[in-house]
Design a protein around this motif. Structure first.
Motif, PDB file in Angstrom:
ATOM      1  N   ALA A   1     -49.373 -20.005   8.960  1.00  0.00           N
ATOM      2  CA  ALA A   1     -48.670 -19.642   7.731  1.00  0.00           C
ATOM      3  C   ALA A   1     -48.573 -20.841   6.794  1.00  0.00           C
ATOM      4  N   ILE A   2     -48.311 -20.531   5.523  1.00  0.00           N
ATOM      5  CA  ILE A   2     -48.195 -21.615   4.538  1.00  0.00           C
ATOM      6  C   ILE A   2     -46.944 -22.442   4.829  1.00  0.00           C
ATOM      7  N   PHE A   3     -45.852 -21.694   5.144  1.00  0.00           N
ATOM      8  CA  PHE A   3     -44.594 -22.385   5.439  1.00  0.00           C
ATOM      9  C   PHE A   3     -44.408 -22.489   6.950  1.00  0.00           C
ATOM     10  N   GLN A   4     -44.189 -23.678   7.415  1.00  0.00           N
ATOM     11  CA  GLN A   4     -43.961 -23.904   8.851  1.00  0.00           C
ATOM     12  C   GLN A   4     -42.476 -23.721   9.162  1.00  0.00           C
ATOM     13  N   VAL A   5     -42.194 -23.237  10.347  1.00  0.00           N
ATOM     14  CA  VAL A   5     -40.802 -23.122  10.783  1.00  0.00           C
ATOM     15  C   VAL A   5     -40.567 -24.192  11.847  1.00  0.00           C
ATOM     16  N   PRO A   6     -39.786 -25.206  11.484  1.00  0.00           N
ATOM     17  CA  PRO A   6     -39.650 -26.305  12.433  1.00  0.00           C
ATOM     18  C   PRO A   6     -38.679 -25.969  13.573  1.00  0.00           C
ATOM     19  N   PHE A   7     -39.150 -26.051  14.783  1.00  0.00           N
ATOM     20  CA  PHE A   7     -38.278 -25.974  15.952  1.00  0.00           C
ATOM     21  C   PHE A   7     -38.280 -27.329  16.617  1.00  0.00           C
ATOM     22  N   SER A   8     -37.167 -27.664  17.255  1.00  0.00           N
ATOM     23  CA  SER A   8     -37.091 -28.976  17.886  1.00  0.00           C
ATOM     24  C   SER A   8     -38.072 -29.064  19.054  1.00  0.00           C
ATOM     25  N   ALA A   9     -38.388 -30.306  19.429  1.00  0.00           N
ATOM     26  CA  ALA A   9     -39.299 -30.522  20.562  1.00  0.00           C
ATOM     27  C   ALA A   9     -38.702 -29.934  21.836  1.00  0.00           C
ATOM     28  N   THR A  10     -37.378 -29.925  21.906  1.00  0.00           N
ATOM     29  CA  THR A  10     -36.718 -29.359  23.091  1.00  0.00           C
ATOM     30  C   THR A  10     -37.031 -27.865  23.212  1.00  0.00           C
ATOM     31  N   ALA A  11     -37.037 -27.178  22.074  1.00  0.00           N
ATOM     32  CA  ALA A  11     -37.339 -25.737  22.098  1.00  0.00           C
ATOM     33  C   ALA A  11     -38.745 -25.509  22.637  1.00  0.00           C
ATOM     34  N   THR A  12     -39.704 -26.333  22.206  1.00  0.00           N
ATOM     35  CA  THR A  12     -41.075 -26.205  22.689  1.00  0.00           C
ATOM     36  C   THR A  12     -41.127 -26.488  24.193  1.00  0.00           C
ATOM     37  N   THR A  13     -40.368 -27.488  24.625  1.00  0.00           N
ATOM     38  CA  THR A  13     -40.326 -27.800  26.061  1.00  0.00           C
ATOM     39  C   THR A  13     -39.781 -26.614  26.842  1.00  0.00           C
ATOM     40  N   MET A  14     -38.750 -25.971  26.291  1.00  0.00           N
ATOM     41  CA  MET A  14     -38.151 -24.812  26.965  1.00  0.00           C
ATOM     42  C   MET A  14     -39.147 -23.657  27.055  1.00  0.00           C
ATOM     43  N   LEU A  15     -39.972 -23.495  26.015  1.00  0.00           N
ATOM     44  CA  LEU A  15     -40.992 -22.442  26.063  1.00  0.00           C
ATOM     45  C   LEU A  15     -42.046 -22.783  27.125  1.00  0.00           C
ATOM     46  N   GLY A  16     -42.299 -24.077  27.303  1.00  0.00           N
ATOM     47  CA  GLY A  16     -43.200 -24.507  28.385  1.00  0.00           C
ATOM     48  C   GLY A  16     -42.596 -24.199  29.745  1.00  0.00           C
TER      49      GLY A  16
END
Lengths: 529, 42
Positions: free
Chosen positions: A460-475
Motif C-alpha cells: 500500500a501507499i501508506f504503511q501502518v507502523p507496528f512495533s518490532a515487538t508486534a512482529t516478534t509476537m506474530l513470529g
C-alpha cells in the motif's frame, strides 16, 4: 421387546460397559469423519499461521481468506460436532447399557451431516464462499454454501432428538434405572444447548439462503449478527458442556475419581443452561443498535452465571482426582497426588492440560474480554483469537483428543498403535497452542487486527507502523502453530493407524437384557458381531 | 465432624484454586489499568 436386541450387545473387556453394536458402527463413522475434518482444518490452520507470520507470509490474499473460512468451519463446526455426535452415542448407549432405538435414523442424520459438510467444503474450496466463518452480510456466498450448512444442522438436530429418544428407551425398557450418570447428564445439557443453537442457526441461515438465491431483497446485518451469534457462540457452549463432561469421564476412567458432590456438579451444568446463551451478546459489545443496558446486562451480569458453573467444575474435578489419589496412598505433602498422577497416560495428561489451559488461559481471558469497556480495546484484534484458541483448541480439542485414546481400544476394539508417541502428543499440542495463543494475545494487545492478510500493508501507499515487538509476537504465533500442528499430525496418525491397522481386540459377545428382564450372560458366537 | 473431614480432604486443590484466583485478579486488574491509561476522561 427389549430382549429381541439381547444378542446385539458386546461387553467391553476393560470397562465392563455393554456396547450396542449398531450404535458402535455409527460411533465409528462419526469419529473417523471428525478426525478427517480435524486434519483438513489443521492443514488450513498451519497455512494461515504461516501467512500471518510476516517473515514467511506464505499465501496470496485470496487463498488466505478462503482457507480461513475453511479452517473456521472444519474446526469449529465439522470436527467438533461430528465428534460430539460420537459422544452422544457413547453417552446414551454404552454408558447406560442401552440399545439405540433406530439405527437407520442414526445413519440418516449422519448422511445429512456428511452431505452438508461436503457441499459446504466444496463451495468454499471452489472459491464460491470467501465469506469467513461468520459470513456477515453484505458478504454473500453461493446458495449451496448455506444449503450445506442447513443440511448439516438438520442432521445434527435429528441426532439430538435420537439421543433423547435413546434416554427414553433406556428408562422405559429398563436398561437404566435412577438418575443419569453425570457424564450423560452433562451431554444432555449439551444437547439442550444444541437444540437452541440449531434453531437459532435455522432462523439465521434460512433467510440468508433465500437472499443468496435472490428470493428476498436483503438481510438486516444487525439482525443477522444477533442471530448468528445465538448460533455461533452457543455452539461453543455445547463444546463447553461436552468438554467438562469428558473431564469428569476421564477422571473416573484414569484414576477412579468420583465427583465430591454430584448434585453440586449437576447444578453447575444447569448454570450453563441458564446463563450461557444470552451471554453470546458479548460478540455484539461494540455493535450499534443495541442499548448499553442490554449489552452490559447480558455480558457483565448473565455471563457470570456460566463463569460460576465453570469455576465449580474447575474445583470439583481436581478435588475428585485428589481425593481418589489420596485414597490410593499418595498423601505426602500437598501435591504428591498430582506428581504421582498417571502422566504417562495420554488421556489423563490431555485432560489435565486441557483443564489448565482452559482455566488459566481461556476462562480468564474470556471473562476479562467479555466486559464491555475492555472489549472496546480488544474487539477485532488478535486478542480475540488468542482467547478462543486456548478455549476451543487448548480446552475442547485437547479434551476430545484425550478421550480418543480411551475410545480407540474401548469402542473401536483396536490396540493403540504408537503408544510411546501418544504419551508425548498432548504435551506437544498443548505447548504449541499456548505459545501460539500467547503470540496472538500480545500481538492483539499491540493493536494487530484479526482476520487480516497483511497487517503491514506492504504494497500500500501508506504503511501502518507496528512495533518490532508486534512482529516478534506474530513470529511466536507461527512457531507455536508449527509445534501444535506437529501434535495434531501425531494425533491424526495414531488415530488413523489404530482405526484401520490396529490389532483387533476380539468382541466379547454376551446376551444383554435390561435388568428387569434378567441377566443371561450365556456367550454367543463372535460370528454374530 | 472428623468423619466429614475425611470425606473431603483436598488441600492441594484449594491451593491450586487460590493460584488461579490470584492469576485472574492480576490479569483483570492489569486490563483495567491499561484501559485507564488509554481511555482518557476529559
Amino acid at each position: 421387546m427389549a430382549s429381541n436386541y439381547a444378542s446385539e450387545f458386546r461387553t467391553c473387556g476393560t470397562t465392563g460397559l455393554k456396547v450396542h453394536l449398531p450404535a458402535e458402527r455409527l460411533f465409528y463413522v462419526n469419529a473417523v469423519t471428525a478426525v478427517v475434518a480435524l486434519l483438513v482444518g489443521g492443514i488450513m490452520a498451519i497455512l494461515i499461521a504461516l501467512t500471518r507470520w510476516p517473515a514467511v507470509h506464505l499465501l496470496p490474499a485470496d487463498l488466505f481468506y478462503r482457507f480461513l473460512t475453511a479452517h473456521g468451519l472444519n474446526m469449529l463446526v465439522f470436527w467438533i460436532v461430528f465428534f460430539e455426535m460420537a459422544g452422544l452415542l457413547f453417552a446414551s448407549t454404552a454408558v447406560l447399557g442401552s440399545r439405540l432405538p433406530a439405527p437407520w435414523f442414526g445413519w440418516l442424520n449422519f448422511c445429512l451431516m456428511l452431505v452438508g459438510a461436503l457441499i459446504t467444503n466444496y463451495m468454499v474450496f471452489m472459491g464460491q464462499a470467501d465469506v469467513l466463518f461468520t459470513s456477515y452480510p453484505p458478504l454473500k456466498a453461493h446458495p449451496h454454501y448455506y444449503l450445506g450448512i442447513i443440511l448439516f444442522a438438520v442432521g445434527t438436530l435429528l441426532a439430538c432428538f435420537h439421543f433423547m429418544a435413546t434416554l427414553v428407551i433406556a428408562k422405559k425398557e429398563g436398561y437404566h434405572k435412577g438418575s443419569y450418570p453425570l457424564f450423560t447428564f452433562g451431554i444432555l445439557i449439551a444437547v439442550i444447548l444444541a437444540i437452541f443453537t440449531l434453531l437459532m442457526g435455522a432462523a439465521t441461515y434460512l433467510p440468508t439462503w433465500l437472499w443468496a438465491m435472490g428470493l428476498i431483497d436483503g438481510i438486516n446485518p444487525a439482525m443477522y449478527r444477533l442471530g448468528f451469534w445465538g448460533f455461533g457462540h452457543s455452539a461453543q457452549q455445547i463444546n463447553l458442556a461436552a468438554m467438562v463432561s469428558i473431564w469428569y469421564l476421564i477422571g473416573t476412567l484414569s484414576v477412579g475419581a468420583v465427583p465430591i458432590n454430584e448434585k453440586f456438579s449437576r447444578g453447575a451444568f444447569l448454570l450453563y443452561l441458564l446463563g450461557i446463551n444470552v451471554a453470546s451478546v458479548h460478540h455484539l459489545l461494540v455493535d450499534p443498535g443495541l442499548s448499553a443496558t442490554y449489552r452490559i446486562f447480558n455480558t457483565s451480569y448473565i455471563l457470570y452465571a456460566a463463569t460460576i458453573g465453570s469455576m465449580i467444575h474447575a474445583f470439583s474435578i481436581p478435588a475428585a482426582i485428589e481425593v481418589a489419589q489420596r485414597a490410593k496412598g499418595f498423601t505426602n505433602g500437598m501435591f504428591e497426588w498430582l506428581t504421582k498422577a498417571p502422566w504417562g497416560n495420554p488421556a489423563f495428561a490431555g485432560m489435565a492440560l486441557s483443564i489448565v489451559i482452559f482455566g488459566f488461559g481461556g476462562g480468564v481471558t474470556g471473562v476479562t474480554q467479555g466486559v464491555e469497556q475492555i472489549n472496546i480495546m480488544s474487539h477485532n484484534t488478535l486478542r480475540i483469537p488468542g482467547h478462543f484458541h486456548v478455549t476451543v483448541v487448548g480446552g475442547t480439542t485437547l479434551a476430545f483428543m484425550a478421550l480418543t485414546f480411551y475410545v480407540l481400544p474401548l469402542v473401536m476394539r483396536r490396540e493403540l498403535i504408537g503408544k510411546s508417541f501418544a504419551k508425548y502428543q498432548p504435551w506437544i499440542f498443548a505447548i504449541g497452542i499456548c505459545i501460539m495463543s500467547t503470540g496472538m494475545s500480545f500481538a492483539g494487545i499491540l493493536g494487530v487486527p484479526r482476520r487480516h492478510y497483511d497487517v503491514t500493508f506492504s504494497s500500500a501507499i501508506f504503511q501502518v507502523p507496528f512495533s518490532a515487538t508486534a512482529t516478534t509476537m506474530l513470529g511466536l504465533l507461527g512457531l507455536g502453530a508449527i509445534i501444535a500442528f506437529t501434535g495434531l499430525l501425531i494425533f491424526c496418525l495414531i488415530a488413523a493407524l489404530t482405526a484401520f491397522f490396529g490389532k483387533r481386540i476380539p468382541p466379547n459377545m454376551e446376551l444383554h437384557h435390561p435388568p428387569h428382564i434378567g441377566e443371561d450372560s450365556a456367550s454367543v458366537a463372535p460370528a454374530q458381531a | 465432624m472428623k468423619k466429614e473431614k475425611e470425606k473431603f480432604h483436598a488441600p492441594g486443590t484449594v491451593v491450586l484454586v487460590f493460584i488461579w484466583f490470584i492469576w485472574f485478579i492480576i490479569l483483570y486488574t492489569t486490563n483495567w489499568l491499561a484501559l485507564s491509561e488509554n481511555w482518557f476522561l476529559r
